[in-house]
Design an enzyme around this catalytic site. Structure first.
Site, mmCIF file in Angstrom:
data_model
loop_
_atom_site.group_PDB
_atom_site.id
_atom_site.type_symbol
_atom_site.label_atom_id
_atom_site.label_comp_id
_atom_site.label_asym_id
_atom_site.label_seq_id
_atom_site.Cartn_x
_atom_site.Cartn_y
_atom_site.Cartn_z
ATOM 1 N N ASN A 116 0.832 -1.205 0.000
ATOM 2 C CA ASN A 116 0.000 0.000 0.000
ATOM 3 C C ASN A 116 0.863 1.250 0.000
ATOM 4 O O ASN A 116 2.027 1.221 0.386
ATOM 5 C CB ASN A 116 -0.895 0.009 1.239
ATOM 6 C CG ASN A 116 -2.170 -0.793 1.037
ATOM 7 O OD1 ASN A 116 -2.930 -0.548 0.106
ATOM 8 N ND2 ASN A 116 -2.416 -1.762 1.910
ATOM 9 N N HIS A 120 -23.046 8.417 15.272
ATOM 10 C CA HIS A 120 -22.310 7.242 14.816
ATOM 11 C C HIS A 120 -23.139 6.474 13.804
ATOM 12 O O HIS A 120 -24.301 6.148 14.046
ATOM 13 C CB HIS A 120 -21.966 6.324 15.990
ATOM 14 C CG HIS A 120 -21.120 5.157 15.589
ATOM 15 N ND1 HIS A 120 -21.532 3.847 15.681
ATOM 16 C CD2 HIS A 120 -19.870 5.103 15.048
ATOM 17 C CE1 HIS A 120 -20.578 3.045 15.244
ATOM 18 N NE2 HIS A 120 -19.568 3.788 14.848
ATOM 19 N N HIS A 121 -22.533 6.202 12.649
ATOM 20 C CA HIS A 121 -23.172 5.437 11.587
ATOM 21 C C HIS A 121 -22.283 4.256 11.215
ATOM 22 O O HIS A 121 -21.348 4.403 10.434
ATOM 23 C CB HIS A 121 -23.400 6.307 10.349
ATOM 24 C CG HIS A 121 -24.470 7.338 10.507
ATOM 25 N ND1 HIS A 121 -24.626 8.393 9.638
ATOM 26 C CD2 HIS A 121 -25.448 7.474 11.435
ATOM 27 C CE1 HIS A 121 -25.654 9.140 10.027
ATOM 28 N NE2 HIS A 121 -26.164 8.600 11.113
ATOM 29 N N GLU A 122 -22.547 3.106 11.788
ATOM 30 C CA GLU A 122 -21.873 1.881 11.355
ATOM 31 C C GLU A 122 -22.701 1.245 10.256
ATOM 32 O O GLU A 122 -23.909 1.048 10.416
ATOM 33 C CB GLU A 122 -21.709 0.907 12.524
ATOM 34 C CG GLU A 122 -21.127 -0.450 12.128
ATOM 35 C CD GLU A 122 -19.796 -0.337 11.377
ATOM 36 O OE1 GLU A 122 -19.723 -0.800 10.219
ATOM 37 O OE2 GLU A 122 -18.846 0.223 11.955
ATOM 38 N N HIS A 162 -14.145 5.682 9.577
ATOM 39 C CA HIS A 162 -13.406 4.476 9.952
ATOM 40 C C HIS A 162 -13.588 3.395 8.889
ATOM 41 O O HIS A 162 -14.568 3.386 8.170
ATOM 42 C CB HIS A 162 -13.872 3.974 11.320
ATOM 43 C CG HIS A 162 -13.256 4.742 12.451
ATOM 44 N ND1 HIS A 162 -12.674 4.133 13.548
ATOM 45 C CD2 HIS A 162 -13.098 6.070 12.643
ATOM 46 C CE1 HIS A 162 -12.206 5.057 14.371
ATOM 47 N NE2 HIS A 162 -12.456 6.244 13.837
ATOM 48 N N GLU A 163 -12.612 2.470 8.828
ATOM 49 C CA GLU A 163 -12.536 1.478 7.748
ATOM 50 C C GLU A 163 -12.646 2.198 6.395
ATOM 51 O O GLU A 163 -13.525 1.928 5.594
ATOM 52 C CB GLU A 163 -13.620 0.399 7.877
ATOM 53 C CG GLU A 163 -13.476 -0.484 9.091
ATOM 54 C CD GLU A 163 -14.030 0.179 10.359
ATOM 55 O OE1 GLU A 163 -13.395 0.044 11.427
ATOM 56 O OE2 GLU A 163 -15.092 0.816 10.274
ATOM 57 N N GLU A 197 -9.654 6.601 10.216
ATOM 58 C CA GLU A 197 -8.897 5.520 10.856
ATOM 59 C C GLU A 197 -7.841 5.083 9.838
ATOM 60 O O GLU A 197 -6.873 5.782 9.633
ATOM 61 C CB GLU A 197 -9.860 4.397 11.262
ATOM 62 C CG GLU A 197 -9.259 3.380 12.210
ATOM 63 C CD GLU A 197 -10.256 2.313 12.600
ATOM 64 O OE1 GLU A 197 -10.194 1.857 13.753
ATOM 65 O OE2 GLU A 197 -11.092 1.925 11.767
ATOM 66 N N GLU A 233 -7.948 0.465 19.529
ATOM 67 C CA GLU A 233 -8.862 -0.652 19.738
ATOM 68 C C GLU A 233 -8.152 -2.009 19.657
ATOM 69 O O GLU A 233 -8.598 -2.982 20.283
ATOM 70 C CB GLU A 233 -9.997 -0.600 18.710
ATOM 71 C CG GLU A 233 -9.534 -0.761 17.267
ATOM 72 C CD GLU A 233 -10.662 -0.557 16.260
ATOM 73 O OE1 GLU A 233 -11.730 -0.056 16.663
ATOM 74 O OE2 GLU A 233 -10.476 -0.896 15.083
#
Length: 672
Positions: free
Chosen positions: A195, A382-384, A452-453, A471, A477
């Protein structure tokens, strides 16, 4: 007669070859201070080729360029140079937040207009921008009759080094889909596909980082090793194998090469930001950096659950207690995860159950946001999605409308799944389109994003400053559940020169309790003073104090977290060795106080730190949070020695770092 005619043909051909070679054009352009130089030419077969040097040392040896397509002839050779243009720029622009308040864009530009000499005579332009500390280049395909819609199958861009250098790298998709790997240092010959950003230490003692800027509606560039000294661009494909769907006119992202004599020069380069477009958001008044706490770490420690039940974390009662703690200690945000429908059962298997507007019965969104507003604290939404991007996009407008109505202006998004919509890579063109849609829609509703991700950062925060943090790396974590035991001290001393080159990182530092138990045996592998120093080392304009509130109560060390800003007017990377230790100094946004963070790997060490970055002719009070007697990240992480002393720009501090340790310092001017 026949022999003479044959001899004449040979002579004519030889003359033609000599003429062709003698007229072969080489184009060169130097950086403003003549430090670096770009060379471009066409090979004998008409293939574009570039090379790059810094201070007379080779950075990139001659490397080929071009593109290949599905169902169309490739555009890799047979070119002629139609014309060239040269430009220069020198302007300074101001950021609404960042590691620097003011950014200078000083470069010289070479545009090479190419046309196929035969056949369909298709066109492509290559734009090079040469900075004193590196290079950016991109391809532009203009609108033209013989090139319309294309399916890109391969980008030929090469990065050829003179030697088999050492490189800090992480693999592509092999261990996970969102860059959450430990960086490893090996020879280039020991890598496969890696990467970006990837950071090299050359045999000529240069530090070189290869990355990209302004990744817009395109596939992410990874680096495929093609020899022990060479990589080529390897674009992340769609599920059907196509790398990029495009239609002329279109531009590629900028390929970037940053060069420094030491790691700090690479870490403080602004090339990536300068290669992005200026802000498209006119009113920036609602975009504000924030320090926050959250109902988050308790889930990782199994104190709370995301889903409903007796240990549900996102309750009205719990959230109000967190808001009270935030208000009492000067934090302006509280993140709440698990408030909305969709968390029950195995949510990672199917994200289509998530609702982004319907709260669980024990979470009263309206009551909580009103309570937070009275306390001058913001709720961070928060939106997962669990990677179910279509489900998310279908609710995006309604979800952001709801948050805007409730006064929620920050959202942490998440994509915990190997694929998006169960088939596409996060860093594909599919992912690029989705993440951009979220950022643009959020801007419409005055909402800031912490993703995130993600797809790796490429400087898009300049264009959309509401895109605050990401992230895209191994964060705190991992110290709660990772089967390898958690993040090593070496990981933290590597991040400023690898992951952090792609932009802000929501690492979530600030752990004060080291005695928790986890099934995997994972734990924080630093001292407490190291956790404090991370607030200076790791930049994020949305910065979290990640531990449980009760672990901060009554701790004098907590004062540093309350004091330290999360946006900076200036940044200096001092003496550092990648993977071993780093020291970074930053000046607050108001250009008054300086802060310093210094951390080491598992080896204790003593460092001499010159304070020449301090304003001259000023005395400062240094409030020092150092590793205390007996501190050791494995056996005794807690001791912190807090002291004060007067210093100035001529002072040299002796900093003693324990194993896995750190030092955090606040410098306040002494008013006379």
């Amino acid at each position: 007669m026949k022999n003479n005619k044959y001899r004449y043909c040979i002579v004519a051909l030889a003359s033609l070859l000599i003429f062709a070679c003698s007229t072969k054009k080489t184009y060169k352009i130097s950086s403003p201070e003549k430090i670096s130089e770009l060379t471009f030419e066409l090979t004998p077969s008409g293939q574009p080729q570039y090379s790059f040097s810094s201070n007379g040392k080779s950075v990139i040896e001659p490397s080929l360029m071009g593109f290949e397509f599905q169902g169309l002839a490739k555009m890799t050779d047979g070119f002629e140079v139609v014309s060239t243009e040269e430009k220069s720029a020198d302007e300074t622009w101001e950021q609404p937040w960042g590691e620097f308040k003011k950014v200078r864009d000083h470069h010289n530009e070479l545009i090479v207009h190419l046309k196929e000499a035969k056949g369909e005579e298709r066109l492509v332009d290559i734009i090079f921008r040469v900075f004193d500390d590196g290079l950016g280049f991109r391809y532009e395909f203009p609108k033209q009759p013989n090139l319309g819609k294309v399916k890109i199958s391969n980008e030929v861009t090469q990065f050829t080094f003179k030697d088999n250098n050492e490189v800090w790298w992480i693999p592509v998709h092999r261990e996970n889909s969102y860059y959450e790997s430990e960086y490893r240092k090996t020879l280039m010959s020991k890598t496969d596909t890696i990467n970006t950003p990837a950071t090299f230490e050359t045999k000529d003692k240069l530090y070189v980082a290869i990355h990209e800027a302004n990744l817009t509606d395109f596939a992410s560039m990874t680096l495929l090793k093609t020899s022990d000294k060479q990589y080529k661009s390897d674009l992340v494909p769609w599920a059907d194998g196509v790398k990029v769907y495009a239609e002329t006119p279109f531009k590629t992202p900028w390929r970037t090469i940053v060069v420094g004599k030491n790691p700090g020069e690479v870490a403080t380069s602004t090339i990536m930001l300068n290669l992005n477009e200026p802000s498209k958001i006119e009113d920036l008044s609602w975009i504000t950096p924030s320090k926050y706490i959250g109902i988050w770490w308790g889930m990782h420690l199994d104190k709370f659950t995301w889903g409903q039940g007796p240990k549900h974390g996102a309750t009205t009662k719990n959230t109000k207690e967190y808001i009270d703690f935030a208000a009492k200690n000067g934090f302006d945000g509280v993140l709440v995860e698990g408030w909305n429908e969709g968390w029950d059962g195995d949510w990672t298997a199917d994200g289509s159950a998530f609702s982004f507007t319907k709260a669980y019965p024990d979470f009263n969104l309206e009551e909580i946001t009103k309570y937070a507003a009275v306390k001058n604290v913001r709720l961070i939404g928060h939106h997962e999605t669990a990677g179910a991007t279509k489900n998310y996009e279908n609710q995006l407008e309604d979800a952001f409308k709801l948050y805007q109505k409730m006064g929620v202006n920050s959202v942490k998004t998440g994509y915990v799944n190997k694929y998006l919509d169960k088939k596409e890579w996060h860093d594909s063109q599919y992912g690029a389109r989705h993440y951009r849609k979220v950022i643009e829609t959020a801007a419409k509703y005055h909402i800031m994003i912490d993703n995130h991700e993600p797809m790796k950062g490429t400087g898009l925060q300049r264009t959309y400053p509401n895109f605050m943090s990401q992230e895209g790396g191994r964060g705190q974590e991992y110290n709660a559940w990772s089967v390898d035991g958690g993040n090593t001290p070496e990981h933290l001393t590597t991040l400023p020169f690898t992951r952090m080159l792609s932009g802000p990182f929501d690492y979530t530092p600030g752990n004060f309790n080291f005695d928790y138990k986890t099934p995997s045996g994972a734990k924080v592998q630093t001292t407490l003073a190291n956790q404090l120093a991370l607030y200076v080392i790791i930049f994020s304009p949305l910065q979290m104090a990640s531990d449980l509130p009760e672990n901060y109560e009554g701790k004098p060390e907590f004062q540093f977290i309350k004091d330290v800003p999360c946006t900076w007017s200036d940044t200096k990377v001092l003496d550092s060795k990648i993977g071993e230790y780093t020291t970074i100094a930053r000046k607050d946004w108001d250009e008054k106080n300086w802060y310093l963070g210094s951390i080491t790997n598992r080896n204790a060490r003593n460092l001499k730190v010159a304070l020449s970055f301090l304003d001259q002719n000023k005395e400062y009070e240094a409030e020092i949070y150092a590793d205390g007697a007996g501190a050791n990240y494995k056996t005794n992480p807690y001791p912190v020695a807090i002291s004060k002393q007067k210093v100035n720009s001529k002072t040299v501090l002796n900093i003693k770092l324990a194993a896995g340790g750190g030092t955090a310092i606040k410098f306040s001017p002494i008013e006379k």
